[in-house]
Design an enzyme around this catalytic site. Sequence first.
Site, short mmCIF file in Angstrom:
data_model
loop_
_atom_site.label_atom_id
_atom_site.label_comp_id
_atom_site.label_asym_id
_atom_site.label_seq_id
_atom_site.Cartn_x
_atom_site.Cartn_y
_atom_site.Cartn_z
N CYS A 150 0.81 -1.22 0.00
CA CYS A 150 0.00 0.00 0.00
C CYS A 150 0.85 1.27 0.00
O CYS A 150 0.36 2.35 -0.34
CB CYS A 150 -0.93 0.01 1.21
SG CYS A 150 -2.02 -1.40 1.25
N HIS A 206 -3.35 7.39 2.96
CA HIS A 206 -3.84 6.11 2.43
C HIS A 206 -5.24 5.86 2.98
O HIS A 206 -5.48 6.01 4.18
CB HIS A 206 -2.87 5.01 2.87
CG HIS A 206 -3.30 3.64 2.51
ND1 HIS A 206 -3.96 3.34 1.34
CD2 HIS A 206 -3.15 2.45 3.16
CE1 HIS A 206 -4.20 2.05 1.29
NE2 HIS A 206 -3.74 1.48 2.39
N ASN A 251 -10.25 0.45 0.16
CA ASN A 251 -8.79 0.50 0.20
C ASN A 251 -8.26 -0.06 -1.14
O ASN A 251 -8.42 -1.25 -1.41
CB ASN A 251 -8.32 -0.35 1.38
CG ASN A 251 -6.82 -0.45 1.49
OD1 ASN A 251 -6.09 -0.13 0.56
ND2 ASN A 251 -6.34 -0.92 2.64
O1 UT7 Z 1 -3.93 -1.16 3.47
C1 UT7 Z 1 -3.17 -2.00 4.28
C2 UT7 Z 1 -3.31 -1.59 5.68
N1 UT7 Z 1 -4.54 -2.11 6.22
C3 UT7 Z 1 -5.11 -1.50 7.25
O2 UT7 Z 1 -4.65 -0.47 7.66
C4 UT7 Z 1 -6.29 -2.17 7.92
C5 UT7 Z 1 -6.21 -1.99 9.40
N2 UT7 Z 1 -7.24 -2.71 10.12
C6 UT7 Z 1 -8.54 -2.39 10.09
O3 UT7 Z 1 -8.93 -1.50 9.36
C7 UT7 Z 1 -9.49 -3.10 11.02
O4 UT7 Z 1 -8.75 -3.85 11.95
C8 UT7 Z 1 -10.51 -4.03 10.32
C9 UT7 Z 1 -11.49 -3.18 9.49
C10 UT7 Z 1 -9.79 -5.01 9.41
C11 UT7 Z 1 -11.31 -4.82 11.33
O5 UT7 Z 1 -11.95 -3.92 12.23
P1 UT7 Z 1 -11.80 -4.11 13.80
O6 UT7 Z 1 -12.57 -3.04 14.41
O7 UT7 Z 1 -10.35 -4.20 14.14
O8 UT7 Z 1 -12.53 -5.47 14.01
P2 UT7 Z 1 -12.03 -6.75 14.84
O9 UT7 Z 1 -11.15 -7.58 13.97
O10 UT7 Z 1 -11.54 -6.32 16.18
O11 UT7 Z 1 -13.39 -7.49 15.06
C12 UT7 Z 1 -14.43 -6.95 15.92
C13 UT7 Z 1 -15.65 -7.79 15.78
C14 UT7 Z 1 -15.40 -9.28 15.90
O12 UT7 Z 1 -16.52 -9.87 16.53
P3 UT7 Z 1 -16.50 -10.22 18.09
O13 UT7 Z 1 -15.35 -11.17 18.26
O14 UT7 Z 1 -16.27 -8.91 18.79
O15 UT7 Z 1 -17.83 -10.83 18.32
C15 UT7 Z 1 -15.32 -9.75 14.46
O16 UT7 Z 1 -15.64 -11.10 14.33
O17 UT7 Z 1 -16.22 -7.59 14.47
C16 UT7 Z 1 -16.38 -8.86 13.82
N3 UT7 Z 1 -16.14 -8.65 12.39
C17 UT7 Z 1 -17.15 -8.37 11.55
N4 UT7 Z 1 -18.46 -8.21 11.74
C18 UT7 Z 1 -19.21 -7.91 10.66
C19 UT7 Z 1 -14.99 -8.69 11.71
N5 UT7 Z 1 -15.20 -8.43 10.42
C20 UT7 Z 1 -16.54 -8.22 10.30
C21 UT7 Z 1 -17.36 -7.90 9.20
N6 UT7 Z 1 -18.69 -7.74 9.43
N7 UT7 Z 1 -16.88 -7.71 7.95
#
Ligand code: UT7
Length: 317
Positions: free
Chosen positions: A110, A244, A274
């Site tokens: 990225c 980004h 993204n």
């Molecule tokens: O370009 C390269 C660089 N990339 C980035 O900078 C990405 C950086 N990371 C992020 O943007 C975020 O970490 C994500 C968008 C990938 C994920 O968001 P998050 O707030 O960190 O979610 P999480 O992984 O902590 O998950 C929170 C909850 C979980 O459920 P429980 O365990 O709390 O019940 C996940 O299972 O959200 C759930 N979850 C979803 N729910 C609905 C994870 N993905 C989804 C989804 N839809 N797509």
Amino acid sequence: MSFKIIGTGSYVPEKVVTNDDLAQMVETSDEWITQRVGVKTRHVSTGEGSADFAYYAAKNALEMSKTAAEELDLIIVATFTGDTLVPSVAGLLQRKLGAKCPAFDINSACSGFIFALDIASGYFARKAVQKVLVVGTEKLSKIVDWSDRNTCVIFGDGAGAAVLATGEHFLSSKIYTYGEDEVLYLPSFAGASPFDKTEHDAPYLFMDGQKTFKFAVNAITSNYTAAVAEAGVAIEDIDYFIPHQANIRIIQFASKRLNVPMEKFFVDIEKYGNTSAASVPMALDELNRSGKLKENDLIALAAFGGGLSSGACVIKW
Ligand code: UT7
């Protein structure tokens, strides 16, 4: 001796995939994606490749800069989703444009566009070039696992391009790499050697979202601070921040930590998601075409991602 940007361009494929479309494919919702990521729609290829996207974006940039392809001294393409490993996307783009200059790809995921600008500035510094085309292009739809809700809701396809000409407008550049392969990882084609006994992972993008998020928040803040200091200006002097477009919450964190109002951050993540190396040049083009940029405005670009890598630079418009 550095460069100035004399034209920008961008392109996204026609097909739009909405959050509701994705909710039909994986267990997710428009509400979750909007709140946790900030994406509403993304554009996805139904056949065109990274070189096609690059071509349309480059054509727009060349047109704006009134530059003929034959005038280009160098083409650098940032991508990790080339249509072929050989030839490079840059080679395919050179042929499509009818250019004659050297052309090569770079991969810093990225952060690729920021790294490519840094490389280009070296060519200008040794007076080896007068006009350079730099492109970020990605067809992420082909390396995303569309059954993995952790990644498929985030990414989109597209390309952005800039034409650079001799000038003194590239005020600073900082690039960083922290080699690792556990946080963000995409296996390449493993081949089929009868001698290779290792097991190979499926060729899909793996991302530890939370670790990447933490890295991103720290990188964007410290890289902006370093690049602005190297440019010899203050954070308050920057007119536009073009980060980004990975997650709206990362940009909000940067805004808070740098004490810069959100209005100074350009945001288009809701439309495109993204798009990796294409993200910053696509945003730059949209801001440029909005007519808001004035001569001598200071803009600060920043990106972060696989590698892990990150970088930032300050450009005078
Ligand atoms: O370009 C390269 C660089 N990339 C980035 O900078 C990405 C950086 N990371 C992020 O943007 C975020 O970490 C994500 C968008 C990938 C994920 O968001 P998050 O707030 O960190 O979610 P999480 O992984 O902590 O998950 C929170 C909850 C979980 O459920 P429980 O365990 O709390 O019940 C996940 O299972 O959200 C759930 N979850 C979803 N729910 C609905 C994870 N993905 C989804 C989804 N839809 N797509």
